[in-house]
Scaffold this active site. Structure first.
Site, mmCIF file in Angstrom:
data_model
loop_
_atom_site.group_PDB
_atom_site.id
_atom_site.type_symbol
_atom_site.label_atom_id
_atom_site.label_comp_id
_atom_site.label_asym_id
_atom_site.label_seq_id
_atom_site.Cartn_x
_atom_site.Cartn_y
_atom_site.Cartn_z
ATOM 1 N N LYS A 132 -3.274 0.181 2.383
ATOM 2 C CA LYS A 132 -1.864 0.568 2.162
ATOM 3 C C LYS A 132 -1.373 1.529 3.241
ATOM 4 C CE LYS A 132 -2.173 0.119 -2.901
ATOM 5 N NZ LYS A 132 -3.630 -0.026 -3.096
ATOM 6 N N ASP A 172 2.720 5.189 7.798
ATOM 7 C CA ASP A 172 2.761 6.236 8.820
ATOM 8 C C ASP A 172 3.872 5.832 9.799
ATOM 9 O OD1 ASP A 172 1.966 8.308 10.703
ATOM 10 O OD2 ASP A 172 -0.024 8.249 9.798
ATOM 11 N N THR A 218 2.542 0.573 -9.259
ATOM 12 C CA THR A 218 2.778 0.413 -10.705
ATOM 13 C C THR A 218 2.366 1.670 -11.478
ATOM 14 O OG1 THR A 218 0.679 -0.773 -10.743
ATOM 15 C CG2 THR A 218 2.667 -2.099 -10.845
HETATM 16 O O1 C5P Z 1 -10.248 -2.795 -12.352
HETATM 17 P P1 C5P Z 1 -8.847 -3.351 -12.218
HETATM 18 O O2 C5P Z 1 -8.759 -4.837 -12.497
HETATM 19 O O3 C5P Z 1 -7.834 -2.553 -12.997
HETATM 20 O O4 C5P Z 1 -8.525 -3.167 -10.658
HETATM 21 C C1 C5P Z 1 -7.271 -3.489 -10.127
HETATM 22 C C2 C5P Z 1 -7.259 -3.244 -8.664
HETATM 23 O O5 C5P Z 1 -5.943 -3.461 -8.173
HETATM 24 C C3 C5P Z 1 -7.648 -1.831 -8.248
HETATM 25 O O6 C5P Z 1 -8.313 -1.926 -6.975
HETATM 26 C C4 C5P Z 1 -6.317 -1.128 -8.099
HETATM 27 O O7 C5P Z 1 -6.365 -0.089 -7.155
HETATM 28 C C5 C5P Z 1 -5.442 -2.267 -7.574
HETATM 29 N N1 C5P Z 1 -4.025 -2.099 -7.806
HETATM 30 C C6 C5P Z 1 -3.475 -1.937 -9.079
HETATM 31 N N2 C5P Z 1 -2.117 -1.784 -9.221
HETATM 32 C C7 C5P Z 1 -1.312 -1.767 -8.140
HETATM 33 C C8 C5P Z 1 -1.865 -1.939 -6.857
HETATM 34 C C9 C5P Z 1 -3.227 -2.090 -6.743
HETATM 35 O O8 C5P Z 1 -4.188 -1.975 -10.072
HETATM 36 N N3 C5P Z 1 -0.027 -1.663 -8.292
#
Ligand code: C5P
Length: 230
Positions: free
Chosen positions: A63, A66, A117
């Site tokens: 992500k 900068d 989110t």
């Molecule tokens: O373990 P889980 O299924 O919750 O992991 C979801 C992944 O997606 C994590 O790496 C989290 O950082 C990423 N993520 C998220 N929501 C976002 C962006 C990225 O859960 N809005």
């Protein structure tokens, strides 16, 4: 073997050794892998190379946000590592997105992050970002206008974004939980099948697979849910 696996397994682990042990229990024809801030900070580019050597497509989820020059140079290094997908914050603005686009060859997908989110409306107000849904739409529009290959969004946002952005604009959705499984800290969840029906292209799934006693079987169950077979 699936040629374009929809599931991206989030390797949210502290150590490269642990990540490789998990990768060795998964099949590169059945999933892609996401390397995020923790694993990359701990293990560096070597972990990306090691996963690629095992045949996996890697989504480098750092992500970037900068000044345009710095982001462009980081994106170029990521592309040189041979990652399949890399992302930047859309809030970096049009010039940063344009610089990133110029730096990333078409062989690597460049994806924008709209609004995390994890932000609730109170936090967005503090940041001066107002209504989340409107902001997600305007930032997705900006990403498309600057030639990015898609955005990360919640499954709930996918349906609306898909009406505005036809394929091949990619929608990458985290927050996926198989029905009946634990939600952990995710709040706005959907099953893989629901997310695809809403217009998602790729599903980021972490703990339902990585924390399972048998990750390979958990992945197979997630794939079965979306009608992806072996
Ligand atoms: O373990 P889980 O299924 O919750 O992991 C979801 C992944 O997606 C994590 O790496 C989290 O950082 C990423 N993520 C998220 N929501 C976002 C962006 C990225 O859960 N809005």
């Amino acid at each position: 073997m699936s040629l374009d696996p929809r599931i991206i397994v989030a390797l949210d682990l502290a150590e490269g050794r642990e990540a490789l042990a998990l990768a060795d229990r998964l099949d590169p024809g059945a999933c892609r892998l996401k390397v995020g801030l923790e694993l990359f900070t701990a293990s560096g580019p070597a972990i990306v190379t090691a996963l690629r050597d095992r045949g996996f497509d890697v989504f480098l989820d750092l992500k970037y946000h900068d000044i345009p020059n710095t982001v462009a140079r980081a994106c170029a290094r990521a592309a040189e590592l041979g990652v399949w997908m890399v992302n930047v914050h859309a809030l970096g603005g049009p010039r940063m997105l344009a610089a990133a686009r110029k730096a990333v060859p078409p062989t690597t997908l460049l994806i924008g992050v709209t609004i995390l989110t994890s932000h609730d409306s109170a936090e967005l107000a503090v940041l001066g970002l107002g209504d989340a849904a409107a902001r997600v739409q305007s930032l997705a529009h900006l990403c498309a206008a600057e030639g990015l290959d898609g955005v990360v969004c919640s499954p709930q946002e996918a349906a609306l974004l898909r009406t505005r952005h036809a394929r091949p604009f990619r929608l990458v959705t985290p927050g996926i939980r198989p029905s009946g499984s634990e939600t952990q800290d995710q709040r706005r969840i959907a099953t893989g099948r629901e997310a695809l029906a809403a217009g998602a292209d790729y599903l980021v799934i972490g703990r339902p697979i990585t924390a399972a006693a048998r990750p390979h079987e958990a992945l197979a169950a997630c794939r079965a849910d979306i009608g992806e077979t072996g």
